[in-house]
Design a protein around this motif. Structure first.
Motif, PDB file in Angstrom:
ATOM      1  N   ILE A  73       6.641  -4.872  20.190  1.00 57.99           N
ATOM      2  CA  ILE A  73       6.569  -6.260  19.735  1.00 57.99           C
ATOM      3  C   ILE A  73       7.999  -6.743  19.547  1.00 57.99           C
ATOM      4  N   HIS A  74       8.324  -7.853  20.188  1.00 59.31           N
ATOM      5  CA  HIS A  74       9.657  -8.427  20.095  1.00 59.31           C
ATOM      6  C   HIS A  74       9.589  -9.816  19.480  1.00 59.31           C
TER       7      HIS A  74
ATOM      8  N   THR B 248       3.145  -5.058  31.391  1.00 59.57           N
ATOM      9  CA  THR B 248       2.804  -6.474  31.314  1.00 59.57           C
ATOM     10  C   THR B 248       3.402  -7.046  30.033  1.00 59.57           C
ATOM     11  N   SER B 249       3.985  -8.239  30.136  1.00 61.16           N
ATOM     12  CA  SER B 249       4.581  -8.886  28.966  1.00 61.16           C
ATOM     13  C   SER B 249       3.903 -10.226  28.718  1.00 61.16           C
ATOM     14  N   VAL B 250       3.608 -10.497  27.456  1.00 57.17           N
ATOM     15  CA  VAL B 250       2.924 -11.729  27.062  1.00 57.17           C
ATOM     16  C   VAL B 250       3.748 -12.402  25.972  1.00 57.17           C
TER      17      VAL B 250
ATOM     18  N   LYS C 120       2.446 -13.681  31.137  1.00 55.14           N
ATOM     19  CA  LYS C 120       1.524 -14.678  30.611  1.00 55.14           C
ATOM     20  C   LYS C 120       2.155 -15.330  29.390  1.00 55.14           C
ATOM     21  N   ILE C 121       1.890 -16.620  29.227  1.00 53.64           N
ATOM     22  CA  ILE C 121       2.355 -17.344  28.036  1.00 53.64           C
ATOM     23  C   ILE C 121       1.139 -17.936  27.348  1.00 53.64           C
ATOM     24  N   ILE C 122       1.001 -17.652  26.047  1.00 50.75           N
ATOM     25  CA  ILE C 122      -0.126 -18.147  25.255  1.00 50.75           C
ATOM     26  C   ILE C 122       0.428 -19.032  24.142  1.00 50.75           C
TER      27      ILE C 122
ATOM     28  N   ALA D 191       6.874 -11.674  21.577  1.00 50.86           N
ATOM     29  CA  ALA D 191       6.644 -11.120  22.914  1.00 50.86           C
ATOM     30  C   ALA D 191       5.990  -9.759  22.767  1.00 50.86           C
ATOM     31  N   LEU D 192       4.869  -9.554  23.429  1.00 55.74           N
ATOM     32  CA  LEU D 192       4.123  -8.298  23.377  1.00 55.74           C
ATOM     33  C   LEU D 192       4.263  -7.576  24.706  1.00 55.74           C
ATOM     34  N   GLN D 193       4.631  -6.303  24.635  1.00 55.87           N
ATOM     35  CA  GLN D 193       4.766  -5.480  25.829  1.00 55.87           C
ATOM     36  C   GLN D 193       3.577  -4.518  25.908  1.00 55.87           C
TER      37      GLN D 193
END
Length: 805
Positions: free
Chosen positions: A517-518, A466-468, A484-486, A455-457
């Motif tokens: 980064i999680h 924003t979290s992806v 967003k999910i990639i 998971a990127l913040q």
């Protein structure tokens, strides 16, 4: 009482080991300079070990932030213990620091006159944006004698300051801590000030951003009285350098008063804290944070002395746990001072610089225990959890689980119910992204349906967050948790070991800053989930719930870059590789020692951070029943951070005719060059000794009477001496000795032997039949020629001279 000579002999102490001679080749080590004479003679630069001690990682940002800072002074077991082995040691439990995000300045300290930081500390500290200082110390009677010479004139003070600056710049560390713990005469103080001032000025001019820090010891009138604060007694030294390390016996009001004396330089005041607790404010040890809280409140910097206390005193339950616990107290009091990623490319394999194996692309290349702090990659910001409960996920850097690269990984282990997730921070960064997409590669190894994502913040200039989520499948449960999910693409790399999944993702976040980064551990919901009856203790009815399952996943590495392309590696032909200081052993088993160095043929500086070193022990391939020779095994020897590696007493099997040392080039993204394409140095095995003479083995025969031809070049104008030794294999040995021989014969035989030596059996088999016949006829003709000459010499098989007309 009478004691017999026999008894005296049997109880005598063993002879002392030979004195260390730094000019002679040996396993590269780091060592201090112990006398002023050695410093003045510049003998260190003539040492065999000097090139190995040069830092290979530059410091990206040399400017200290204008805020309270943390200086850590390493003082453990006198220094130069496991960390002295530049190419790595064998202790997997060696001391290391990996909480670099809590440190601004690192000082390597010992009680020698000139303490030069081992390059492993400088390499790793620089990688994390931390400055490294050496130590110049004078103490006791020896120190007083040093000061008498050092401070005898203004010129001598300047000369020794310049010598210290030269050492720091040449070895790549960032300055000095000055610790003058001796009584001085008042008339020596002007030259002492010249020494401090000149060292500071020349360091700044030679290495911008460097530091010279004064230790609170001798006062301006020459008295050895520790002030435990910044005041008029030591401020004159503070005024001519970059800061002061205040002695640790301060009182609660001293930080505030020191800050007032320092004025706008209050962050250059580093208040000492002795972790051993020797008279220190707050007691040190597990209450070190008490002193840190006071310093943080009063807006001055901290100097933590001897954090190796955790290691030296064997704090329970084990070093890894105790170390993480102790530094968690520092983080709780002070907070992070360094952030990464801050720039690209960013790469981490979570290696702490010690362990029990080494892996490349998921495949293990060594199972030997080791330590080498230079091998540390960026360290994760893992939260210390103490004793995790059985129904949670434990997160830790592990050295025994399989690794993707190096010797470490992040392991996630515990229980996790279906359709649930667990998130934990790995990195905390300040990476500003531009218009170019960010490419992320990571490797995962997991059991069953234990899934692991990233998971990127991100944060915008307007503080919009924003979290992806980067996750492969089973992500329906996250639809409301992330912006967003990639879904990453799995990359099929031919060299990746089975069980590892290498995943690639791309994202565009122009103008956003990557802040965290999680790792996300999750288990998807299954249609037929296992249920169990849960007993209620509050008096209500028992209920059916999903059974938690064991969760186990491993994160092998993370790479972030602006390009999908891996590092470009120059072809092996573009490198100049040489061997020096070649030393062969004599005795029952043969060994060789050699220094191998390499450089680009075009003279450009290398941009590669590390090199893996392997050796192939090659023997001439005997023809098997099936006609195919056995392939060589590539044996891992170690890692080099400079363009040189010393091989010490490498065992050589009796069947070995040649050693091929392979230098595998590794990029900043962790990718390593294919071994078949890597530069190498090939060394023919030296002759063995027969009957007191060194014999070069031209031909030996196996039980099938198949020729094996290891060739060693002769020197010019030499003649053949032959000897036959009987045995199961019927070995024949020949030696060149000084005499004029026919140039034509020498050229023919040498050329023939070289060609047959290098021609592999499989290459012969690939030749057209006509060429094969010609080669066989040539080899057989030469063998018959030599045998006839030997027979015609005098009919005896002793020492015979073979003269070629």
């Amino acid at each position: 009482m009478f004691v017999s000579n026999e008894h005296q002999s049997s109880t005598a102490d063993p002879p002392p080991p030979p004195q260390f001679d730094p000019t002679q080749p040996s396993i590269p080590i780091s060592y201090p300079i112990k006398t002023l004479e050695d410093l003045g003679s510049r003998a260190y630069f003539k040492s065999f070990h000097y090139p190995f001690n040069i830092c290979s990682v530059p410091l990206a940002n040399s400017v200290l932030d204008n805020r309270p800072r943390v200086l850590v002074c390493h003082d453990m077991q006198g220094g130069y213990v496991d960390d002295k082995w530049i190419q790595g040691g064998s202790n997997p439990d060696a001391y290391a620091i990996w909480h670099w995000y809590l440190i601004d300045v690192f000082v390597y300290f010992s009680h020698n006159l000139v303490t030069l930081p081992p390059p492993c500390w400088t390499n790793t500290a620089h990688r994390h944006g931390v400055k490294v200082l050496g130590t110049f110390i004078t103490e006791w009677d020896e120190g007083k004698a040093v000061c008498n010479k050092l401070l005898s004139t203004k010129e001598s003070a300047h000369m020794y300051a310049e010598l210290l600056s030269e050492l720091a710049v040449a070895l790549g560390f960032d300055g000095w801590l000055l610790n003058m713990e001796v009584e001085l005469e008042l008339e020596q103080i002007p030259n002492l000030k010249e020494f401090v001032s000149h060292l500071t000025q020349i360091m700044h001019s030679s290495l911008p951003g460097s530091l010279v820090i004064w230790y609170d010891s001798v006062t301006i009138d020459g008295a050895l009285i520790w002030q435990n604060q910044l005041n008029d007694e030591n401020k004159p030294f503070f005024d001519i350098c970059d800061g002061i390390f205040v002695n640790y016996s301060w009182e609660e009001s001293y930080p505030r008063s020191s800050a007032a004396v320092a004025g706008d330089r209050k962050f250059d005041v580093y208040m000492g804290i002795d972790v051993f607790g020797r008279g220190t404010y707050g007691g040190g040890k597990w209450t070190t944070n008490v002193a840190l809280d006071v310093l943080k409140k009063d807006d001055v910097s901290a100097a933590i002395f001897a954090p190796g206390w955790v290691y030296e005193t064997k704090q329970p339950p084990d070093f890894q746990t105790a170390q993480n616990h102790w530094w968690s107290l520092v983080e709780k009091s002070w907070g992070a001072v360094k952030f990464y990623p801050e720039s690209l490319p960013f790469y981490s394999n979570f290696d702490q610089g010690h362990g029990y194996h080494i892996s490349v692309e998921g495949g293990q290349v060594s199972d030997a225990p080791w330590n080498n702090i230079s091998s540390q990659c960026f360290q994760p910001f893992l939260k210390f959890s103490g004793n995790p409960s059985p129904d949670t996920i434990e997160v830790f850097v592990d050295f025994k689980e399989a690794s993707y690269r190096g010797g470490g990984n992040i392991t996630f282990k515990g229980t996790l119910e279906e359709n649930t997730d667990f998130t934990t921070r790995i990195f905390q960064g300040k990476l500003l992204l531009g218009a170019v997409p960010l490419h992320i590669t990571h490797s995962v190894k997991s059991e069953g349906d234990s899934l692991l994502g990233l998971a990127l913040q991100f944060s915008s200039t307007a503080n919009e967050r924003t979290s992806v989520l980067l996750a492969s499948w089973g992500t329906n449960q996250f639809s409301r948790k992330f912006s967003k999910i990639i879904a990453p693409c799995q990359v099929n790399k031919p060299r990746t070991a089975p069980g590892w999944a290498v995943l690639e993702s791309s994202i565009e976040m122009n103008g956003y800053t990557l802040t965290e980064i999680h790792a996300v551990c999750y288990r998807p919901k299954h249609e037929y989930a296992q249920l169990r009856l849960e007993n209620r203790t509050d008096g209500s009815e028992d209920t059916l719930v999903y059974s938690p399952k064991e969760y186990h996943a491993v994160l092998g590495h993370i790479t972030m870059n602006t390009s999908k392309e891996n590092t470009y590696f120059p072809p092996s032909s573009s490198w100049l590789v040489e061997g020096h200081y070649i030393k062969w052993s004599s005795g029952s088993s043969q060994t060789v020692s050699v220094k191998i160095d390499w450089k680009s043929k075009d003279g450009t500086d290398s941009r590669f951070p590390r090199y893996n070193i392997y050796v192939e022990k090659l023997s001439e391939q005997a023809v098997r029943d099936h006609g195919v020779g056995l392939g060589a095994v590539q044996e891992y020897l170690g890692v080099a951070n400079v363009e040189a590696f010393y091989v010490s007493e490498l065992p050589i099997p009796a069947t070995t005719s040649s050693l091929k040392f392979i230098i595998q080039v590794c990029g900043v993204d962790g990718v390593c060059q294919n071994l078949d394409d890597s530069p190498y140095f090939q060394l023919d095995v030296k002759a063995t000794t027969v009957g007191g003479r060194k014999m070069f083995q031209l031909f030996s025969y196996d039980e099938m009477n198949n020729p094996i031809n290891p060739w060693t070049h002769s020197t010019k104008e030499q003649k053949l001496l032959g000897r036959k030794s009987y045995g199961k294999l019927g070995n024949r040995h020949f030696e060149w000795f000084n005499s004029l021989m026919c140039e034509r014969s020498k050229a023919v035989i040498r050329g023939l032997l070289q060609n047959t030596s290098r021609m592999k059996i499989r290459e012969l088999q690939r030749l057209p039949s006509r060429e094969t016949k010609i080669w066989v006829i040539m080899i057989l003709s030469w063998m018959v020629f030599v045998i006839l000459l030997c027979k015609l010499s005098n009919g005896k098989w002793g020492k015979e001279t073979l003269v070629f007309p």
